[in-house]
Design an enzyme around this catalytic site. Sequence first.
Site, PDB file in Angstrom:
ATOM      1  N   ASN A  39       6.363  -5.289   9.994  1.00  0.00           N
ATOM      2  CA  ASN A  39       5.923  -4.926   8.650  1.00  0.00           C
ATOM      3  C   ASN A  39       7.220  -4.724   7.859  1.00  0.00           C
ATOM      4  OD1 ASN A  39       4.811  -3.753   6.371  1.00  0.00           O
ATOM      5  ND2 ASN A  39       3.354  -2.510   7.516  1.00  0.00           N
ATOM      6  N   ASN A  77       0.234   1.067   1.248  1.00  0.00           N
ATOM      7  CA  ASN A  77      -1.210   0.782   1.202  1.00  0.00           C
ATOM      8  C   ASN A  77      -1.869   1.979   1.855  1.00  0.00           C
ATOM      9  OD1 ASN A  77      -2.190  -2.389   0.876  1.00  0.00           O
ATOM     10  ND2 ASN A  77      -0.072  -2.215   1.555  1.00  0.00           N
TER      11      ASN A  77
HETATM   12  N1  CDV Z   1      -0.132   1.637   5.664  1.00  0.00           N
HETATM   13  C1  CDV Z   1       0.103   2.888   6.101  1.00  0.00           C
HETATM   14  O1  CDV Z   1       1.137   3.134   6.721  1.00  0.00           O
HETATM   15  N2  CDV Z   1      -0.840   3.827   5.895  1.00  0.00           N
HETATM   16  C2  CDV Z   1      -0.653   5.194   6.341  1.00  0.00           C
HETATM   17  C3  CDV Z   1      -1.860   5.857   6.900  1.00  0.00           C
HETATM   18  C4  CDV Z   1      -2.853   6.316   5.914  1.00  0.00           C
HETATM   19  C5  CDV Z   1      -2.466   5.216   8.044  1.00  0.00           C
HETATM   20  C6  CDV Z   1      -0.129   6.071   5.231  1.00  0.00           C
HETATM   21  O2  CDV Z   1       0.663   6.949   5.565  1.00  0.00           O
HETATM   22  O3  CDV Z   1      -0.502   5.925   4.084  1.00  0.00           O
END
Ligand code: CDV
Length: 309
Positions: free
Chosen positions: A110, A196
């Site tokens: 990512n 997100n």
């Molecule tokens: N995409 C993320 O890393 N989401 C995380 C949680 C909600 C799983 C976040 O910290 O927003």
Amino acid sequence: MSRYLTLAACQTGPIPRSATRAETVGRLVHLLERAAAAGATLAVFPEMALTTFFPRWALTDQREIDAFYETKMPSTDTQPLFDAARRLKIGFALGYAELCEEQGRVRHFNTMDLVGADGSLLGRYRKMHIPGSETEEAGVTTHLERRYFEPGNLGFPVFNFGGVRVGMAICSDRRWPETYRMLYLNGAQVVLVGYNTPLLLEEAPSIAHLRMFHNHLPMQAGAYQNTVWVAAAAKAGLEDGQALIGGSCIISPAGELAALATSLGDEVVIHRADLELITACQRVNFDFARYRRPSEYGLIVERAGAISK
Ligand code: CDV
């Protein structure tokens, strides 16, 4: 180095699964144009800005899964963003799912790339804190990032953006104090965040109303405790049936929300960041080299979780 850097957090509304890369890149170019027209010279886009947030699903067809990843940056599809940066003289950070081959095997990260105002690739960050799980749990809203990504392997790098030192963080990274401290210690003055965040995830119902507070709290604390500017861009709104929180913002080294999104759609949040404020904030409370006690912080790197008695 100029005292000011105008930052733009380029929030996007939902990016549906049905959108082509070309359509999505067109939206991002339009946001970059709006940011540049407002005087910004550095913009940040959300985590996985080129696709829907696919880790909400337990996909099994590898061909279908691989279609969400980029194997080249820039690619034919993403080149218009790099061309726009050069034309508009604005840098940007772009989050996306990266598929590459390293050490003889296929890797999935990512990722967020930092691109200069001349359209050249300045640096790359790969998300360290991968939340969620690999498989669905019965009755639980799924967040399956660990099914699709391995933790980043590039450390917490900081890059020179026209004389300003810039680091990056991706979504869950923003909740961890270590992220900001590592970036600060590596020299960051500005931290760009893409995220997100689902509006609803399994947690104690009594704290569900604090989702937006918990979005901003760690970023404001991270900015304040490390005397860095933070610019954070969300994916927002109802994306393929899931509500994403939004709340894109720019935060000063004093921990203040200097600018905040007002919608759940495509929106550019702008602030002219005073880099001198960093020194001013350090003067008041945070003379790091003088007051920090690294010799007493060993547990932080020795243990992941607390010992249970
Ligand atoms: N995409 C993320 O890393 N989401 C995380 C949680 C909600 C799983 C976040 O910290 O927003």
